[in-house]
Design a protein around this motif. Structure first.
Motif, PDB file in Angstrom:
ATOM      1  N   THR A  33       0.835  -1.208   0.000  1.00 25.06           N
ATOM      2  CA  THR A  33       0.000   0.000   0.000  1.00 25.06           C
ATOM      3  C   THR A  33       0.864   1.251   0.000  1.00 25.06           C
ATOM      4  O   THR A  33       0.557   2.232  -0.694  1.00 25.06           O
ATOM      5  CB  THR A  33      -0.938  -0.003   1.224  1.00 25.06           C
ATOM      6  OG1 THR A  33      -1.776  -1.151   1.160  1.00 25.06           O
ATOM      7  CG2 THR A  33      -1.808   1.243   1.257  1.00 25.06           C
ATOM      8  N   TYR A  57      -6.078   1.957  -8.836  1.00 21.63           N
ATOM      9  CA  TYR A  57      -5.937   1.493  -7.463  1.00 21.63           C
ATOM     10  C   TYR A  57      -7.011   0.482  -7.101  1.00 21.63           C
ATOM     11  O   TYR A  57      -6.780  -0.433  -6.318  1.00 21.63           O
ATOM     12  CB  TYR A  57      -5.964   2.660  -6.471  1.00 21.63           C
ATOM     13  CG  TYR A  57      -5.496   2.203  -5.114  1.00 21.63           C
ATOM     14  CD1 TYR A  57      -6.376   2.046  -4.051  1.00 21.63           C
ATOM     15  CD2 TYR A  57      -4.157   1.849  -4.927  1.00 21.63           C
ATOM     16  CE1 TYR A  57      -5.929   1.576  -2.828  1.00 21.63           C
ATOM     17  CE2 TYR A  57      -3.710   1.382  -3.708  1.00 21.63           C
ATOM     18  CZ  TYR A  57      -4.599   1.249  -2.663  1.00 21.63           C
ATOM     19  OH  TYR A  57      -4.150   0.777  -1.468  1.00 21.63           O
ATOM     20  N   HIS A  64      -5.841  -7.350  -2.920  1.00 24.13           N
ATOM     21  CA  HIS A  64      -5.475  -7.199  -1.508  1.00 24.13           C
ATOM     22  C   HIS A  64      -6.734  -7.334  -0.657  1.00 24.13           C
ATOM     23  O   HIS A  64      -7.189  -6.389  -0.021  1.00 24.13           O
ATOM     24  CB  HIS A  64      -4.807  -5.841  -1.266  1.00 24.13           C
ATOM     25  CG  HIS A  64      -3.471  -5.707  -1.907  1.00 24.13           C
ATOM     26  ND1 HIS A  64      -3.319  -5.508  -3.263  1.00 24.13           N
ATOM     27  CD2 HIS A  64      -2.222  -5.760  -1.387  1.00 24.13           C
ATOM     28  CE1 HIS A  64      -2.020  -5.418  -3.538  1.00 24.13           C
ATOM     29  NE2 HIS A  64      -1.343  -5.580  -2.425  1.00 24.13           N
ATOM     30  N   GLY A 101      -5.383  -0.538   3.891  1.00 23.12           N
ATOM     31  CA  GLY A 101      -5.396  -0.595   2.435  1.00 23.12           C
ATOM     32  C   GLY A 101      -5.974  -1.863   1.852  1.00 23.12           C
ATOM     33  O   GLY A 101      -5.731  -2.166   0.677  1.00 23.12           O
TER      34      GLY A 101
END
Length: 347
Positions: A33, A57, A64, A101
Motif C-alpha cells: 500500500t 488502485y 489485496h 489498504g
C-alpha cells in the motif's frame, strides 16, 4: 503540481490517516500500500486524471482482500439467526482492513452441505491476503478443514485444541462469575441455569463455568441445576411455558443466550409471573428493550466488537510478522445492571 495527502486519499479511496502514515514513513501501512500511495502521488503530480488513478488502485485493491468465512454447521447461529449479531463485528473488520489498504470479502460456508474444496480454492486465490474464520459454530476437529488454506488465518469466537492458528474468544467463565456474584451479593442462592441446547463452544464453556464456580464457592451443585431449554426463541418459549407450570420457581434464572432470555421472559409474562418479585433474571448478551417487553434486563455484556479488533491485530501480525507461535486471547465481559434482580434482605 503540489499534491496533498487528502488528494491522494480521495483518489485511492483510503483514509487521510493511512496516506499520511505512508508519506511520513510511519508503521501501520503494508509495504504494498505504501508503494501504491507513492505511485499515486507521482501520477497526480504528473497531471494524470484522478479517475484513471481510482481505477488503477481499485484493481490493486482487488488483489489485496481479507476474506471472512462465516462458517455454519447447521446450527443457524451464524446464518438465519433471529438477531443480527454480526453487523457490528463486520464493521470493525472492514474499518481495520481499509485503514491498512485492504478490502473485505465475505463468504458463507456450510460444512454440512457446501464444498470444502471450493472454500479452500476461494481463500487461496491471489487476491486474498489473509483469512478470518467466524468460528461460532465450529466443532472440535473442524480446524483440519482449513489446513490446505495457505494464507494467514485467525479464528474468531471459538477455542480449539489446535496450536496452528491464533484464536480470540469470550471469557465465558468470567462472564458467568459476574452473574453469580451479582446474585450471591443480593442473597439469592437457589439458582437455575437455563442453557441453549446448541452444542457450541460458548454455551458449553458457560455451563462448565457455572458448575465450577458453584463447587469452588462451597455451594452444592446438581446436574438438575442446568436445564437445556431449546435452540431458538420459539423453542425456548414453548419449553419454558411447560416447565414453569410443572416446577417451582427458583430464586433466580441465569439465561445463557438471547434465545433463552427472550423465550423465558415471554413465558413468564404469559403466565403472570412477576420479574423480579417472583424470580430474578440475568441474561448473557445485551438485548434491546423491545425484545424483552420493555424489561430492562440485567445482563452480562459480551465484547463482540473488542474481539473483532483483536482478531484484526493478530491477522495483521500473521501477515506482516509471521511467527510459529500462536496466541489465544480471552476478552472479559462486564455486568450491565438492569431491573431484573431482586435484593433479598440479608440477616
Amino acid at each position: 503540481m503540489r499534491v496533498k495527502a487528502v488528494d491522494i486519499a480521495r483518489a485511492m479511496g483510503l483514509s487521510k490517516a493511512t496516506v499520511s502514515l505512508a508519506l511520513n514513513g510511519k508503521p501501520g501501512v503494508s509495504e504494498g500500500t505504501r508503494k501504491d500511495i507513492f505511485e499515486c502521488k507521482k501520477q497526480l503530480e504528473s497531471g494524470i486524471p484522478v479517475a484513471n488513478t481510482v481505477r488503477q488502485y481499485q484493481n490493486l485493491l482487488d488483489g489485496h482482500e481479507i476474506k471472512v468465512l462465516l462458517v455454519s454447521n447447521g446450527l443457524k447461529n451464524i446464518k438465519n439467526a433471529e438477531m443480527d449479531l454480526w453487523t457490528d463485528v463486520n464493521a470493525v473488520f472492514e474499518k481495520n482492513a481499509r485503514e491498512k489498504g485492504f478490502t473485505l470479502g465475505i463468504m458463507y460456508i456450510d460444512f454440512i452441505n457446501d464444498s470444502i474444496e471450493e472454500m479452500i480454492s476461494e481463500c487461496n486465490m491471489d487476491r486474498v491476503a489473509g483469512v478470518i474464520v467466524m468460528g461460532t459454530e465450529l466443532q472440535e476437529g473442524d480446524e483440519e478443514k482449513f489446513y490446505k488454506i495457505n494464507k494467514p488465518l485467525v479464528i474468531y469466537d471459538c477455542e480449539l485444541t489446535t496450536v496452528k492458528y491464533s484464536c480470540v474468544m469470550i471469557n465465558n467463565r468470567q462472564g458467568i462469575a459476574l452473574a453469580l456474584e451479582e446474585l450471591f451479593k443480593n442473597g439469592l442462592e437457589n439458582i437455575i441455569y437455563l442453557g441453549n441446547s446448541m452444542y457450541m463452544y460458548n454455551y458449553t464453556s458457560r455451563r462448565r463455568g457455572f458448575k465450577d464456580i458453584l463447587e469452588k464457592s462451597g455451594r452444592a451443585f446438581s446436574e438438575d441445576y442446568i436445564v437445556p431449554v431449546g435452540s431458538s426463541v420459539e423453542e425456548c418459549y414453548e419449553f419454558m411455558l411447560d416447565y414453569l407450570q410443572k416446577n417451582e420457581l427458583p430464586e433466580a434464572f441465569i439465561m445463557d443466550s438471547y434465545h433463552v432470555s427472550i423465550g423465558t421472559i415471554r413465558a413468564l409474562r404469559e403466565l403472570g409471573r412477576e420479574i423480579p418479585e417472583d424470580v430474578s433474571l440475568i441474561g448473557v448478551d445485551i438485548l434491546p428493550a423491545y425484545m424483552t417487553g420493555s424489561c430492562k434486563l440485567t445482563s452480562v455484556k459480551v465484547p463482540h466488537s473488542e474481539r473483532a479488533y483483536w482478531v484484526m491485530q493478530l491477522l495483521f501480525k500473521e501477515m506482516f510478522e509471521p511467527s510459529p507461535l500462536k496466541s489465544r486471547l480471552y476478552t472479559n465481559c462486564s455486568l450491565i445492571k438492569g431491573e431484573t434482580v431482586k435484593q433479598v434482605k440479608l440477616t
